[in-house]
Design a protein around this motif. Structure first.
Motif, PDB file in Angstrom:
ATOM      1  N   ILE A  10       0.847  -1.204   0.000  1.00 12.09           N
ATOM      2  CA  ILE A  10       0.000   0.000   0.000  1.00 12.09           C
ATOM      3  C   ILE A  10       0.877   1.247   0.000  1.00 12.09           C
ATOM      4  CG2 ILE A  10      -1.750   1.284   1.280  1.00 12.09           C
ATOM      5  CD1 ILE A  10      -2.709  -1.483   2.384  1.00 12.09           C
ATOM      6  N   GLN A  11       1.952   1.237   0.790  1.00 14.43           N
ATOM      7  CA  GLN A  11       2.880   2.375   0.812  1.00 14.43           C
ATOM      8  C   GLN A  11       3.418   2.653  -0.581  1.00 14.43           C
ATOM      9  OE1 GLN A  11       6.066   1.664   3.600  1.00 14.43           O
ATOM     10  NE2 GLN A  11       4.639   1.173   5.243  1.00 14.43           N
ATOM     11  N   ASN A  12       3.853   1.608  -1.271  1.00 13.05           N
ATOM     12  CA  ASN A  12       4.399   1.794  -2.618  1.00 13.05           C
ATOM     13  C   ASN A  12       3.355   2.335  -3.576  1.00 13.05           C
ATOM     14  OD1 ASN A  12       6.976   0.986  -1.928  1.00 13.05           O
ATOM     15  ND2 ASN A  12       6.612  -1.148  -2.462  1.00 13.05           N
ATOM     16  N   GLU A  13       2.115   1.851  -3.499  1.00 19.98           N
ATOM     17  CA  GLU A  13       1.045   2.359  -4.361  1.00 19.98           C
ATOM     18  C   GLU A  13       0.792   3.840  -4.102  1.00 19.98           C
ATOM     19  OE1 GLU A  13      -2.433  -0.054  -3.852  1.00 19.98           O
ATOM     20  OE2 GLU A  13      -1.469  -1.841  -4.691  1.00 19.98           O
ATOM     21  N   ILE A  14       0.762   4.224  -2.838  1.00 19.12           N
ATOM     22  CA  ILE A  14       0.532   5.627  -2.486  1.00 19.12           C
ATOM     23  C   ILE A  14       1.669   6.492  -3.004  1.00 19.12           C
ATOM     24  CG2 ILE A  14       0.464   7.252  -0.537  1.00 19.12           C
ATOM     25  CD1 ILE A  14      -1.071   5.015   1.009  1.00 19.12           C
ATOM     26  N   ARG A  15       2.905   6.073  -2.772  1.00 18.09           N
ATOM     27  CA  ARG A  15       4.058   6.868  -3.222  1.00 18.09           C
ATOM     28  C   ARG A  15       4.061   7.007  -4.744  1.00 18.09           C
ATOM     29  NH1 ARG A  15       8.049   3.424  -0.961  1.00 18.09           N
ATOM     30  NH2 ARG A  15       9.573   4.451  -2.259  1.00 18.09           N
ATOM     31  N   ARG A  26       9.629   6.824   2.443  1.00 17.24           N
ATOM     32  CA  ARG A  26       9.283   5.767   3.388  1.00 17.24           C
ATOM     33  C   ARG A  26      10.218   5.871   4.583  1.00 17.24           C
ATOM     34  NH1 ARG A  26      10.528  -0.234   3.609  1.00 17.24           N
ATOM     35  NH2 ARG A  26       8.924  -0.964   5.016  1.00 17.24           N
ATOM     36  N   ALA A  27       9.664   5.830   5.772  1.00 15.47           N
ATOM     37  CA  ALA A  27      10.463   5.865   6.994  1.00 15.47           C
ATOM     38  C   ALA A  27      10.695   4.440   7.467  1.00 15.47           C
ATOM     39  CB  ALA A  27       9.745   6.667   8.083  1.00 15.47           C
ATOM     40  N   ASN A  28      11.927   4.035   7.501  1.00 18.60           N
ATOM     41  CA  ASN A  28      12.271   2.717   8.025  1.00 18.60           C
ATOM     42  C   ASN A  28      12.568   2.865   9.511  1.00 18.60           C
ATOM     43  OD1 ASN A  28      12.145   1.184   5.586  1.00 18.60           O
ATOM     44  ND2 ASN A  28      13.972   2.257   4.929  1.00 18.60           N
ATOM     45  N   CYS A  29      11.625   2.482  10.324  1.00 20.45           N
ATOM     46  CA  CYS A  29      11.761   2.601  11.772  1.00 20.45           C
ATOM     47  C   CYS A  29      11.946   1.225  12.382  1.00 20.45           C
ATOM     48  CB  CYS A  29      10.508   3.227  12.367  1.00 20.45           C
ATOM     49  SG  CYS A  29      10.103   4.835  11.702  1.00 20.45           S
ATOM     50  N   GLY A  30      12.600   1.192  13.501  1.00 18.80           N
ATOM     51  CA  GLY A  30      12.706  -0.077  14.194  1.00 18.80           C
ATOM     52  C   GLY A  30      13.894  -0.137  15.127  1.00 18.80           C
ATOM     53  N   THR A  31      14.049  -1.288  15.726  1.00 20.88           N
ATOM     54  CA  THR A  31      15.143  -1.546  16.649  1.00 20.88           C
ATOM     55  C   THR A  31      15.921  -2.751  16.132  1.00 20.88           C
ATOM     56  OG1 THR A  31      13.829  -0.703  18.484  1.00 20.88           O
ATOM     57  CG2 THR A  31      15.716  -2.060  19.049  1.00 20.88           C
ATOM     58  N   ALA A  32      17.212  -2.715  16.277  1.00 20.61           N
ATOM     59  CA  ALA A  32      18.077  -3.819  15.849  1.00 20.61           C
ATOM     60  C   ALA A  32      19.170  -3.988  16.897  1.00 20.61           C
ATOM     61  CB  ALA A  32      18.671  -3.523  14.477  1.00 20.61           C
ATOM     62  N   ASP A  63       4.728   6.009   8.703  1.00 20.44           N
ATOM     63  CA  ASP A  63       5.355   5.146   7.707  1.00 20.44           C
ATOM     64  C   ASP A  63       5.921   5.944   6.544  1.00 20.44           C
ATOM     65  OD1 ASP A  63       4.584   2.687   8.976  1.00 20.44           O
ATOM     66  OD2 ASP A  63       2.567   3.021   8.219  1.00 20.44           O
ATOM     67  N   THR A  64       5.228   6.997   6.172  1.00 21.23           N
ATOM     68  CA  THR A  64       5.661   7.842   5.062  1.00 21.23           C
ATOM     69  C   THR A  64       5.692   9.289   5.529  1.00 21.23           C
ATOM     70  OG1 THR A  64       3.388   8.048   4.262  1.00 21.23           O
ATOM     71  CG2 THR A  64       4.731   6.318   3.273  1.00 21.23           C
ATOM     72  N   PHE A  84       5.069  20.095   5.653  1.00 19.45           N
ATOM     73  CA  PHE A  84       5.371  18.726   6.068  1.00 19.45           C
ATOM     74  C   PHE A  84       4.120  17.867   5.975  1.00 19.45           C
ATOM     75  CE2 PHE A  84       5.870  15.332   9.211  1.00 19.45           C
ATOM     76  CZ  PHE A  84       7.116  14.839   8.879  1.00 19.45           C
ATOM     77  N   ILE A  85       4.274  16.660   5.433  1.00 21.13           N
ATOM     78  CA  ILE A  85       3.167  15.706   5.385  1.00 21.13           C
ATOM     79  C   ILE A  85       3.626  14.380   5.973  1.00 21.13           C
ATOM     80  CG2 ILE A  85       1.941  16.734   3.438  1.00 21.13           C
ATOM     81  CD1 ILE A  85       3.264  14.741   1.579  1.00 21.13           C
ATOM     82  N   ALA A  86       2.699  13.692   6.630  1.00 22.15           N
ATOM     83  CA  ALA A  86       2.992  12.390   7.211  1.00 22.15           C
ATOM     84  C   ALA A  86       1.771  11.500   7.035  1.00 22.15           C
ATOM     85  CB  ALA A  86       3.327  12.527   8.701  1.00 22.15           C
ATOM     86  N   GLY A  87       1.996  10.304   6.527  1.00 18.29           N
ATOM     87  CA  GLY A  87       0.904   9.360   6.348  1.00 18.29           C
ATOM     88  C   GLY A  87       1.204   8.052   7.042  1.00 18.29           C
ATOM     89  N   GLU A  88       0.330   7.657   7.929  1.00 18.29           N
ATOM     90  CA  GLU A  88       0.441   6.362   8.592  1.00 18.29           C
ATOM     91  C   GLU A  88      -0.362   5.374   7.763  1.00 18.29           C
ATOM     92  OE1 GLU A  88       1.790   3.550  10.758  1.00 18.29           O
ATOM     93  OE2 GLU A  88       2.381   5.584  11.258  1.00 18.29           O
ATOM     94  N   VAL A  89       0.314   4.411   7.167  1.00 17.75           N
ATOM     95  CA  VAL A  89      -0.332   3.469   6.259  1.00 17.75           C
ATOM     96  C   VAL A  89      -0.850   2.266   7.047  1.00 17.75           C
ATOM     97  CG1 VAL A  89      -0.002   1.990   4.243  1.00 17.75           C
ATOM     98  CG2 VAL A  89       1.135   4.216   4.358  1.00 17.75           C
ATOM     99  N   LYS A  90      -2.122   1.944   6.837  1.00 17.90           N
ATOM    100  CA  LYS A  90      -2.747   0.803   7.514  1.00 17.90           C
ATOM    101  C   LYS A  90      -3.540  -0.019   6.505  1.00 17.90           C
ATOM    102  CE  LYS A  90      -1.463   1.738  11.698  1.00 17.90           C
ATOM    103  NZ  LYS A  90      -0.437   0.902  12.275  1.00 17.90           N
ATOM    104  N   THR A  91      -3.580  -1.310   6.742  1.00 16.52           N
ATOM    105  CA  THR A  91      -4.461  -2.171   5.961  1.00 16.52           C
ATOM    106  C   THR A  91      -5.886  -1.936   6.464  1.00 16.52           C
ATOM    107  OG1 THR A  91      -4.292  -3.997   7.534  1.00 16.52           O
ATOM    108  CG2 THR A  91      -2.664  -3.942   5.738  1.00 16.52           C
TER     109      THR A  91
END
Length: 117
Positions: A10-15, A26-32, A63-64, A84-91
């Motif tokens: 969905i993120q890719n379709e929106i972008r 796309r924001a790659n968030c997380g912990t490693a 997410d974006t 600034f724009i921010a979109g939280e992508v959800k199914t």
């Protein structure tokens, strides 16, 4: 047959759909884990003295994100600025976490555009 879309799809379709209308990333968030890493002969990785690290984005970051050009009214000298724009992508079944709600609210409260896509 119903095909379930993943958030990533969905993120890719929106972008792709918004290409040329705004700059969206796309924001790659997380912990490693990081530490003293050794690659073993079988390809596995061994981490000595492991410690977690975060990508540095705040909890709830969308997410974006990106910007859209906005024309300022003539009384503001006709300049253009980036909003600034921010979109939280959800199914269809996805739900916002409280920290995601707070982030979108902060974006909107400070003049940006934040929403669930």
């Amino acid at each position: 047959m119903t095909v379930k879309k993943l958030e990533h799809d969905i993120q890719n379709e929106i972008r792709n759909e918004l290409a040329g209308q705004c700059h969206l990333f796309r924001a790659n968030c997380g912990t490693a884990w990081t530490g003293n890493i050794t690659k073993l002969p079988n390809g596995d990785l061994l981490i000595r003295n492991p410690r977690p690290f975060s990508t540095g984005l705040p909890a709830g970051f969308s997410d974006t994100f990106g910007w859209v050009a906005v024309e300022i009214t003539p009384d503001m000298l006709g300049q253009t600025f980036a909003r600034f724009i921010a979109g939280e992508v959800k199914t269809a079944k996805g739900k916002l976490r409280p920290e995601q709600e707070k982030f979108l609210a902060a974006v909107n409260r400070n003049g940006g555009i934040g929403d669930v896509w």
